[in-house]
Design an enzyme around this catalytic site. Structure first.
Site, short mmCIF file in Angstrom:
data_model
loop_
_atom_site.label_atom_id
_atom_site.label_comp_id
_atom_site.label_asym_id
_atom_site.label_seq_id
_atom_site.Cartn_x
_atom_site.Cartn_y
_atom_site.Cartn_z
N ASN A 138 115.40 -27.62 42.07
CA ASN A 138 115.83 -27.35 40.68
C ASN A 138 114.71 -26.80 39.80
O ASN A 138 114.99 -26.12 38.81
CB ASN A 138 116.51 -28.58 40.05
CG ASN A 138 115.66 -29.81 40.08
OD1 ASN A 138 114.62 -29.83 40.73
ND2 ASN A 138 116.08 -30.84 39.38
N GLU A 159 109.33 -39.44 42.58
CA GLU A 159 110.14 -39.23 41.37
C GLU A 159 111.55 -38.98 41.86
O GLU A 159 111.87 -37.93 42.39
CB GLU A 159 109.61 -38.05 40.56
CG GLU A 159 110.19 -38.04 39.16
CD GLU A 159 110.93 -36.77 38.82
OE1 GLU A 159 110.35 -35.68 38.94
OE2 GLU A 159 112.11 -36.88 38.46
N CYS A 167 117.07 -34.15 36.99
CA CYS A 167 117.17 -35.60 37.18
C CYS A 167 117.11 -36.34 35.86
O CYS A 167 117.35 -37.55 35.82
CB CYS A 167 116.07 -36.07 38.13
SG CYS A 167 114.49 -35.40 37.68
N GLU A 172 103.35 -38.26 36.90
CA GLU A 172 102.82 -36.90 37.07
C GLU A 172 102.55 -36.30 35.69
O GLU A 172 103.24 -36.62 34.71
CB GLU A 172 103.84 -36.04 37.81
CG GLU A 172 104.08 -36.55 39.22
CD GLU A 172 104.93 -35.60 40.05
OE1 GLU A 172 106.13 -35.51 39.81
OE2 GLU A 172 104.34 -34.91 40.91
#
Ligand code: ADP
Length: 512
Positions: free
Chosen positions: A181, A282, A316, A491
């Site tokens: 994505n 993640e 997400c 991150e």
């Protein structure tokens, strides 16, 4: 050490300068397209010689053909990355920073080509792809800066003849697996933090979007990144599991970083236990987006448009469970429907004026269809959309569902599509209870103009990231990551690089 290829392009016979699709060349991205993977500074085929096609999700046409690698190729890449680590870890922070800075400059120079490549293989509108490149390039720049700021500590000792030092050292070879994505930004966010810390990388990009990863290798090489420091192993979906297993179980790999589904994340975590690796994950979210009676409803609708329909709902952190308090429910639904009708335009990512591209593949469309069917069978009402778009292929209509309840599967799984599903609630306590009643905890959003409510709610939501009167959270300066089954590690931000360093405690005695 010698830094190779400073500013010089590496033209190997493996590079694909001709593109299978004339459309591609006409869209001006051909110079960054590759038909080979990138291992040890070489453009290489799979050992098996196999390849697979990368398809444009909008047209179904072939965008490129890349090596279909497997466990054998992954093993070679890990060994090369390990060799490269021996010298890369000895570079100074300044040397690594300079390379990353040149990488950033080159990625900025090529930003339009990189964006076109994203639109080709991911389908997102060109404007959104340009936004992604700017965001992704931000991680290269940020980590060029952070490379110089990995400080150790000197700690006061309770023994007068001792000194306590903490060194921060690179963890070693990092295995990375990224999703489709954000084909550019997910790579720069991970890989540049690793490179800045002095680690080397073996990365498997998503099978839908390997071309952006390979384009980044070309630019990293031109920036002077030595051979073996970054390696990209491409594979079709069927081979992803065996490559993942090699990365997780290989004794020479010291860390895994993954962005993707919770299902795959759990497999990788289990596999990594065999060699006790550091792991950053993640994973999926199920973001609540709460609009309280105290909210500025217009602002909440604007936030929903951004949060829900970015990448056609395929992130997400997209609003998954829109929860609206009963006092503003009708007004919110009406205004959201109006804005959706006025503003959302579905079409090919290269068409001017569109802002909603296709879903990534047929599997994704089927999932959205399944969730909408389940919701309507349990009492949800379709306000807008609700079916495949008449453009066909992977296009789905921008959809608004109301009367959603927690029994519906769309409140339990990530929708990952352009479906805004809205439920009504009565009290703040009820909203928080529903919001937290999930095994995942990535992002949450809420809208309220009541300061005391803002503090109460933000402290109670079980998530790693929270937007208050704000629908977009992504920025390099802030730490990205979730709690519960949404994963571990962060991150970006000043914390992101920590995931790629080990702290070594040194006690020096006898100093009298
Ligand atoms: P999605 O369903 O959105 O593609 P996934 O979590 O399945 O999300 O995929 C994210 C990344 O994980 C992709 O690069 C994919 O190839 C990879 N992947 C899928 N299955 C596995 C697996 N069993 N082991 C390792 N990687 C995998």
């Amino acid at each position: 050490m010698v830094l190779l290829n400073l500013g010089l392009p590496h033209f190997d016979k493996g590079r694909l300068l001709l593109v299978t699709s004339w459309k591609m060349a006409s869209r001006g991205v051909s110079s960054l397209i590759h038909d080979k993977a990138y291992v040890d500074g070489q453009w290489v085929s799979a050992i098996s010689g196999k390849t697979f096609e990368v398809l444009n999700p909008s047209t179904g046409s072939v965008v490129g053909v890349v090596p279909d690698m497997n466990a054998d190729d992954a093993d070679v890449a890990v060994k090369k990355a390990y060799q490269a680590f021996q010298s890369w870890k000895e570079t100074t922070a300044k040397e690594r920073s300079d390379i990353l800075r040149r990488f950033y400059d080159l990625s900025c120079q090529h930003k339009d080509e990189l964006a076109k490549l994203i639109t080709e293989e991911n389908g997102k509108p060109l404007s959104a792809a340009k936004g992604e490149v700017a965001y992704g390039n931000g991680f290269i720049e940020w980590n060029a800066e952070e490379a110089k700021r990995v400080y150790g500590d000197i700690i006061p000792s309770s023994v007068s003849s001792n000194r306590i030092l903490l060194l921060k050292q690179p963890v070693g070879v990092c295995g990375m697996i990224t999703p489709w994505n954000f084909p550019h930004a997910m790579i720069t966010r991970k890989a540049c933090a690793a490179l800045a810390a002095g680690c080397t990388v073996v990365l498997k990009p998503a099978e839908d979007t390997p071309l952006s990863a390979l384009a980044l290798c070309e630019l990293a090489e031109k920036a002077g990144c030595p051979k073996g420091v970054i390696n990209v192993v491409t594979s079709c979906r069927e081979n992803a599991a065996q490559i993942g297993k090699v990365l997780c179980e290989h004794p020479l790999v010291k860390k895994i970083s993954f962005t993707g589904s919770t299902y795959v994340g759990k497999i990788l975590l289990q596999q990594s236990a065999s060699t006790v690796k550091k792991v950053s994950l993640e994973l999926g979210g199920n973001a609540p987006f709460i609009v309280f009676d105290s909210a500025d409803v217009d602002a909440a609708v604007t936030g929903t448009m951004l949060c829900k329909f970015r990448c056609s709902g395929q992130t997400c952190v997209c609003a998954n469970r829109i929860m609206v308090q009963e006092g503003v429910y009708d007004e919110y639904v009406k205004r959201l429907a109006d804005r959706m009708k006025q503003e959302l335009v579905v079409g090919d990512g290269f068409t001017d004026g569109i802002n909603q591209g296709p879903l990534i593949n047929e599997r994704a469309v089927q999932k959205v269809e399944r969730l909408v069917k389940d919701a309507t069978s349990k009492g949800a009402q379709i306000v807008l959309g609700g079916k495949r778009h008449d453009k066909g292929g992977n296009f789905y209509e921008s959809t608004l569902l109301k009367n959603i309840s927690t029994e519906m599967t769309c409140t339990q799984e990530e929708i990952f599509g352009p479906v805004a599903s809205v439920m009504k609630f009565k009290t703040e306590e009820e909203a928080i209870e529903i919001a937290n009643a999930t095994s995942v905890g990535l992002a949450a959003y809420f809208y309220s103009q009541d300061l005391t409510q803002v503090f109460r709610v933000m402290e109670k939501l079980e998530v790693g990231m929270c937007g208050v009167n704000e629908g977009i959270l992504s920025t390099v300066q802030a730490p990205w990551g979730g709690v519960k089954e949404s994963g571990m590690g962060r991150e970006g931000s000043k914390y992101g690089i920590d995931d790629y360093t080990e702290i070594k405690y040194v006690c020096i005695g006898g100093l009298q």
